[in-house]
Design a protein around this motif. Structure first.
Motif, PDB file in Angstrom:
ATOM      1  N   VAL A   1       3.926  10.584  -6.890  1.00 49.08           N
ATOM      2  CA  VAL A   1       4.793  10.979  -8.012  1.00 49.08           C
ATOM      3  C   VAL A   1       3.931  11.393  -9.204  1.00 49.08           C
ATOM      4  O   VAL A   1       4.238  12.382  -9.901  1.00 49.08           O
ATOM      5  CB  VAL A   1       5.740   9.827  -8.390  1.00 49.08           C
ATOM      6  CG1 VAL A   1       6.478  10.146  -9.699  1.00 49.08           C
ATOM      7  CG2 VAL A   1       6.744   9.588  -7.273  1.00 49.08           C
ATOM      8  N   GLY A   2       2.836  10.673  -9.439  1.00 46.17           N
ATOM      9  CA  GLY A   2       1.928  11.037 -10.521  1.00 46.17           C
ATOM     10  C   GLY A   2       1.293  12.397 -10.314  1.00 46.17           C
ATOM     11  O   GLY A   2       1.171  13.202 -11.256  1.00 46.17           O
ATOM     12  N   VAL A   3       0.878  12.684  -9.086  1.00 44.79           N
ATOM     13  CA  VAL A   3       0.296  13.999  -8.789  1.00 44.79           C
ATOM     14  C   VAL A   3       1.328  15.101  -9.007  1.00 44.79           C
ATOM     15  O   VAL A   3       1.041  16.145  -9.616  1.00 44.79           O
ATOM     16  CB  VAL A   3      -0.225  14.038  -7.337  1.00 44.79           C
ATOM     17  CG1 VAL A   3      -0.603  15.469  -6.939  1.00 44.79           C
ATOM     18  CG2 VAL A   3      -1.435  13.122  -7.187  1.00 44.79           C
TER      19      VAL A   3
ATOM     20  N   VAL B   1      -7.617  15.258 -15.676  1.00 46.08           N
ATOM     21  CA  VAL B   1      -7.859  13.816 -15.696  1.00 46.08           C
ATOM     22  C   VAL B   1      -6.673  13.058 -15.111  1.00 46.08           C
ATOM     23  O   VAL B   1      -6.845  12.046 -14.406  1.00 46.08           O
ATOM     24  CB  VAL B   1      -8.169  13.340 -17.129  1.00 46.08           C
ATOM     25  CG1 VAL B   1      -6.984  13.543 -18.056  1.00 46.08           C
ATOM     26  CG2 VAL B   1      -8.605  11.871 -17.129  1.00 46.08           C
ATOM     27  N   TRP B   2      -5.449  13.543 -15.367  1.00 51.78           N
ATOM     28  CA  TRP B   2      -4.260  12.890 -14.814  1.00 51.78           C
ATOM     29  C   TRP B   2      -4.143  13.156 -13.318  1.00 51.78           C
ATOM     30  O   TRP B   2      -3.747  12.268 -12.556  1.00 51.78           O
ATOM     31  CB  TRP B   2      -3.015  13.372 -15.539  1.00 51.78           C
ATOM     32  CG  TRP B   2      -3.058  13.070 -16.996  1.00 51.78           C
ATOM     33  CD1 TRP B   2      -3.269  13.957 -18.026  1.00 51.78           C
ATOM     34  CD2 TRP B   2      -2.953  11.778 -17.607  1.00 51.78           C
ATOM     35  NE1 TRP B   2      -3.285  13.304 -19.228  1.00 51.78           N
ATOM     36  CE2 TRP B   2      -3.092  11.963 -19.003  1.00 51.78           C
ATOM     37  CE3 TRP B   2      -2.752  10.491 -17.117  1.00 51.78           C
ATOM     38  CZ2 TRP B   2      -3.024  10.907 -19.901  1.00 51.78           C
ATOM     39  CZ3 TRP B   2      -2.693   9.439 -18.009  1.00 51.78           C
ATOM     40  CH2 TRP B   2      -2.827   9.645 -19.378  1.00 51.78           C
ATOM     41  N   PHE B   3      -4.495  14.369 -12.912  1.00 52.38           N
ATOM     42  CA  PHE B   3      -4.504  14.705 -11.487  1.00 52.38           C
ATOM     43  C   PHE B   3      -5.491  13.811 -10.744  1.00 52.38           C
ATOM     44  O   PHE B   3      -5.170  13.219  -9.706  1.00 52.38           O
ATOM     45  CB  PHE B   3      -4.881  16.180 -11.323  1.00 52.38           C
ATOM     46  CG  PHE B   3      -5.076  16.624  -9.895  1.00 52.38           C
ATOM     47  CD1 PHE B   3      -4.002  17.015  -9.116  1.00 52.38           C
ATOM     48  CD2 PHE B   3      -6.344  16.665  -9.336  1.00 52.38           C
ATOM     49  CE1 PHE B   3      -4.182  17.432  -7.805  1.00 52.38           C
ATOM     50  CE2 PHE B   3      -6.539  17.077  -8.032  1.00 52.38           C
ATOM     51  CZ  PHE B   3      -5.451  17.465  -7.253  1.00 52.38           C
ATOM     52  N   LEU B   4      -6.709  13.681 -11.271  1.00 55.48           N
ATOM     53  CA  LEU B   4      -7.744  12.892 -10.614  1.00 55.48           C
ATOM     54  C   LEU B   4      -7.374  11.410 -10.591  1.00 55.48           C
ATOM     55  O   LEU B   4      -7.579  10.726  -9.576  1.00 55.48           O
ATOM     56  CB  LEU B   4      -9.077  13.097 -11.325  1.00 55.48           C
ATOM     57  CG  LEU B   4     -10.287  12.408 -10.686  1.00 55.48           C
ATOM     58  CD1 LEU B   4     -10.546  12.960  -9.297  1.00 55.48           C
ATOM     59  CD2 LEU B   4     -11.530  12.585 -11.572  1.00 55.48           C
ATOM     60  N   ALA B   5      -6.810  10.903 -11.693  1.00 55.60           N
ATOM     61  CA  ALA B   5      -6.438   9.488 -11.743  1.00 55.60           C
ATOM     62  C   ALA B   5      -5.345   9.171 -10.726  1.00 55.60           C
ATOM     63  O   ALA B   5      -5.419   8.157 -10.013  1.00 55.60           O
ATOM     64  CB  ALA B   5      -5.962   9.136 -13.152  1.00 55.60           C
ATOM     65  N   SER B   6      -4.334  10.038 -10.637  1.00 52.61           N
ATOM     66  CA  SER B   6      -3.253   9.808  -9.675  1.00 52.61           C
ATOM     67  C   SER B   6      -3.763   9.890  -8.249  1.00 52.61           C
ATOM     68  O   SER B   6      -3.401   9.071  -7.389  1.00 52.61           O
ATOM     69  CB  SER B   6      -2.134  10.839  -9.889  1.00 52.61           C
ATOM     70  OG  SER B   6      -1.569  10.728 -11.173  1.00 52.61           O
ATOM     71  N   PHE B   7      -4.628  10.865  -7.981  1.00 52.87           N
ATOM     72  CA  PHE B   7      -5.159  11.033  -6.635  1.00 52.87           C
ATOM     73  C   PHE B   7      -6.066   9.862  -6.254  1.00 52.87           C
ATOM     74  O   PHE B   7      -6.062   9.398  -5.116  1.00 52.87           O
ATOM     75  CB  PHE B   7      -5.933  12.350  -6.525  1.00 52.87           C
ATOM     76  CG  PHE B   7      -5.474  13.196  -5.378  1.00 52.87           C
ATOM     77  CD1 PHE B   7      -5.278  12.664  -4.120  1.00 52.87           C
ATOM     78  CD2 PHE B   7      -5.218  14.543  -5.555  1.00 52.87           C
ATOM     79  CE1 PHE B   7      -4.853  13.440  -3.054  1.00 52.87           C
ATOM     80  CE2 PHE B   7      -4.782  15.333  -4.506  1.00 52.87           C
ATOM     81  CZ  PHE B   7      -4.607  14.781  -3.256  1.00 52.87           C
TER      82      PHE B   7
ATOM     83  N   ALA C   1       0.831  -1.204   0.000  1.00 57.09           N
ATOM     84  CA  ALA C   1       0.000   0.000   0.000  1.00 57.09           C
ATOM     85  C   ALA C   1       0.866   1.254   0.000  1.00 57.09           C
ATOM     86  O   ALA C   1       0.585   2.227  -0.728  1.00 57.09           O
ATOM     87  CB  ALA C   1      -0.928   0.007   1.214  1.00 57.09           C
ATOM     88  N   PHE C   2       1.918   1.265   0.804  1.00 54.48           N
ATOM     89  CA  PHE C   2       2.793   2.438   0.827  1.00 54.48           C
ATOM     90  C   PHE C   2       3.548   2.598  -0.491  1.00 54.48           C
ATOM     91  O   PHE C   2       3.773   3.733  -0.945  1.00 54.48           O
ATOM     92  CB  PHE C   2       3.764   2.362   2.003  1.00 54.48           C
ATOM     93  CG  PHE C   2       3.163   2.794   3.303  1.00 54.48           C
ATOM     94  CD1 PHE C   2       2.671   4.073   3.466  1.00 54.48           C
ATOM     95  CD2 PHE C   2       3.069   1.910   4.374  1.00 54.48           C
ATOM     96  CE1 PHE C   2       2.093   4.476   4.662  1.00 54.48           C
ATOM     97  CE2 PHE C   2       2.499   2.302   5.575  1.00 54.48           C
ATOM     98  CZ  PHE C   2       2.011   3.584   5.715  1.00 54.48           C
ATOM     99  N   LEU C   3       3.928   1.509  -1.102  1.00 58.97           N
ATOM    100  CA  LEU C   3       4.573   1.613  -2.408  1.00 58.97           C
ATOM    101  C   LEU C   3       3.619   2.254  -3.417  1.00 58.97           C
ATOM    102  O   LEU C   3       4.020   3.120  -4.211  1.00 58.97           O
ATOM    103  CB  LEU C   3       5.000   0.220  -2.885  1.00 58.97           C
ATOM    104  CG  LEU C   3       5.664   0.166  -4.278  1.00 58.97           C
ATOM    105  CD1 LEU C   3       6.926   1.010  -4.298  1.00 58.97           C
ATOM    106  CD2 LEU C   3       5.984  -1.279  -4.655  1.00 58.97           C
ATOM    107  N   ALA C   4       2.348   1.841  -3.382  1.00 57.68           N
ATOM    108  CA  ALA C   4       1.362   2.419  -4.291  1.00 57.68           C
ATOM    109  C   ALA C   4       1.155   3.905  -4.001  1.00 57.68           C
ATOM    110  O   ALA C   4       0.985   4.709  -4.931  1.00 57.68           O
ATOM    111  CB  ALA C   4       0.030   1.670  -4.163  1.00 57.68           C
ATOM    112  N   MET C   5       1.171   4.293  -2.719  1.00 55.41           N
ATOM    113  CA  MET C   5       1.003   5.702  -2.370  1.00 55.41           C
ATOM    114  C   MET C   5       2.163   6.546  -2.889  1.00 55.41           C
ATOM    115  O   MET C   5       1.984   7.690  -3.333  1.00 55.41           O
ATOM    116  CB  MET C   5       0.855   5.847  -0.860  1.00 55.41           C
ATOM    117  CG  MET C   5      -0.455   5.280  -0.320  1.00 55.41           C
ATOM    118  SD  MET C   5      -0.514   5.157   1.481  1.00 55.41           S
ATOM    119  CE  MET C   5      -0.497   6.881   1.924  1.00 55.41           C
TER     120      MET C   5
END
Length: 498
Positions: free
Chosen positions: A343-345, A371-377, A334-338
């Protein structure tokens, strides 16, 4: 005489009704659980979920309503608005430990009724203040502090539910209780814009004249309903007792602090991001056109609820995965995914053109990045939900093995289970209190008054958050998942899958 359970044999003859005290509770006894325990536990869980749902909704009211205060004629700065969003999280965090003490003093049914009824104070206060345009900022600060009452009850609710379920079902039960509460924020962020006249539902519901007080009246009514249902249908358990001295002693246990630090990363991120999401969208992707008083760009009310919804739905998934794969392993991933989501945000925000002049043309130019902001968040929210469920699942297991690993007789084992349940419930309160501080720190970092440029403050904050997730990942690996760690560092957990 108050009906009660006097002994397991008698208990199996009838299921106690709601509104009673239960003097004998044996969820680890399979026959008892099948005949009595499951029905009672599920009834208490259902009422607890509703109460927490309303509590979370009230706790996050300012996450939406603060963004609408300028529309209502209140001229507050960005830093002031982020302050109103952050303060309830601070109060909710500080109240969680004393609320857990009150659970032990009053019992689950009584305390759930009282803490839910207290939500009438912030809701009715806000309804009055928002109808008077001359209400000063300091008055809203006071209301924001009262709104924090909604977040204080979460840890005590989780501790109470922990007593009702056997070890084999704790992960899912705690996950459902937490998800029901966490969903309150998402439902509130989806419903409130529509009921106050701001529109919403991805633009399908059109806005009109704002009536912010309607949201407060709505949740005052729901709080009354939840309090009545808790009073009539929940139960007080005799075993839900703890002394402040015994709870405070757990602060000296190393794993109490390890779990608290991990929970700052998971739940602190969830509640902090959920509270700040509407203002983040408004700051980076929209402006209010002074000529029309309409939102230009991305309307925060249409999308703000998505993150909280995803995080809440994934929380029981985290508990379920932890039941099967081990909480530490799930928490690590989970922390790796966060980290990846953050990084995406950051990559998206690096391309957003800052708009300090609030130029509608700049807001429209930034729309394609949303759309990229929302997907990363959304990816971050899903990871926080899974991490929330897995970390809370770890706590009962750690303390259960701590107190039962050396048991030589069934009596010693049962005594160890009772002690472990009490201590784990207290640690859940401690971890919940410390973890919720993240919900205060995150909005404050976004609206840092010591940084002149709010756009720079947001980007700097995300860099700091990514660094903390790296620390949490390393901590999880070092304490729980590295080779031979269970034998070397937690002897009683040498053969356990935490």
């Amino acid at each position: 005489m108050t009906p009660s359970l006097l002994s397991p044999p008698q208990a199996r003859a009838a299921v106690p009704a709601g509104g009673t005290r239960i003097d004998e509770w044996h969820p680890e006894d399979e026959a008892y659980w099948a005949a009595v325990g499951r029905t009672v536990a599920r009834r208490n869980l259902a009422c607890s979920i509703l109460a927490e749902h309303v509590g979370f909704s009230v706790w996050l009211l300012f996450s939406v309503l603060a963004a609408y205060l300028p529309f209502q004629g209140f001229d507050f700065s960005v830093a002031q608005l982020f302050g109103l969003v952050a303060l309830p999280n601070l109060v909710g965090a500080l109240l969680r430990l004393p609320y857990t003490f009150l659970l032990g003093r009053l019992g689950g049914r009584t305390w759930t009724t009282v803490k839910t009824a207290l939500l009438l104070l912030p809701t009715l206060s806000f309804a009055y203040a928002v109808q008077h345009p001359g209400t000063p900022y300091i008055a809203f600060v006071g209301i924001a502090l009262l709104v924090g009452l909604g977040g204080g009850g979460f840890a005590s609710s989780m501790a109470n539910i922990n007593f009702f379920f056997p070890a084999s079902a704790k992960g899912l039960a705690l996950g459902l209780n937490a998800a029901g509460g966490n969903l309150g924020g998402a439902v509130m962020q989806f419903v409130v814009p529509m009921v106050v006249g701001a529109g919403g539902c991805f633009g399908l519901v059109k806005g009109g004249v704002l009536h912010l007080q309607v949201a407060a009246y709505l949740y005052a009514g729901l709080a009354t309903l939840a309090a009545v249902l808790a009073y009539r249908n929940m139960n007080n358990l005799r075993d839900v007792k703890s002394s402040p001295r015994a709870v405070l002693a757990l602060f000296g246990h190393r794993h109490t602090w390890v779990m608290a630090l991990l929970y700052i990363g998971t739940f602190g991120s969830f509640i902090g991001y959920a509270a700040a999401m509407p203002l983040l969208i408004r700051l980076n992707f929209s402006v209010i056109d002074p000529a029309t008083a309409q939102v230009v760009g991305i309307h925060f009310a249409w999308y703000a609820f998505i993150g909280a919804l995803v995080g809440a739905l994934f929380r029981p998934v985290g508990g379920w995965l932890a039941d099967r794969l081990g909480g530490a392993r799930v928490t690590l991933w989970a922390f790796l995914a966060m980290i990846l989501g953050t990084v995406g945000v950051l990559a998206t925000l690096a391309q957003v053109v800052p708009n300090p002049a609030k130029d509608p043309a700049i807001a429209l130019g930034n729309q394609h990045l949303f759309v990229w902001f929302l997907a990363s968040f959304t990816f971050i929210f899903a990871a926080t939900g899974i991490g929330n469920g897995s970390t809370y699942r770890m706590i009962p297991l750690i303390w259960r093995h701590k107190h039962t690993a050396g048991a030589e007789t069934p009596e010693e084992h049962e005594a160890g289970v009772v002690r472990a349940t009490k201590e784990a419930s207290a640690v859940i309160g401690i971890a919940g209190a410390v973890g919720a501080l993240g919900g205060f720190l995150i909005p404050m970092a976004f609206g840092a008054p010591w940084v002149a440029d709010p756009f720079a403050a947001v980007r700097t904050a995300f860099v700091a958050f990514a660094g903390y997730y790296v620390f949490c990942l390393a901590l999880t690996w070092f304490v729980f998942t590295r080779k031979h760690v269970l034998t070397d560092r937690i002897p009683s957990l040498a053969h356990a899958r935490i």
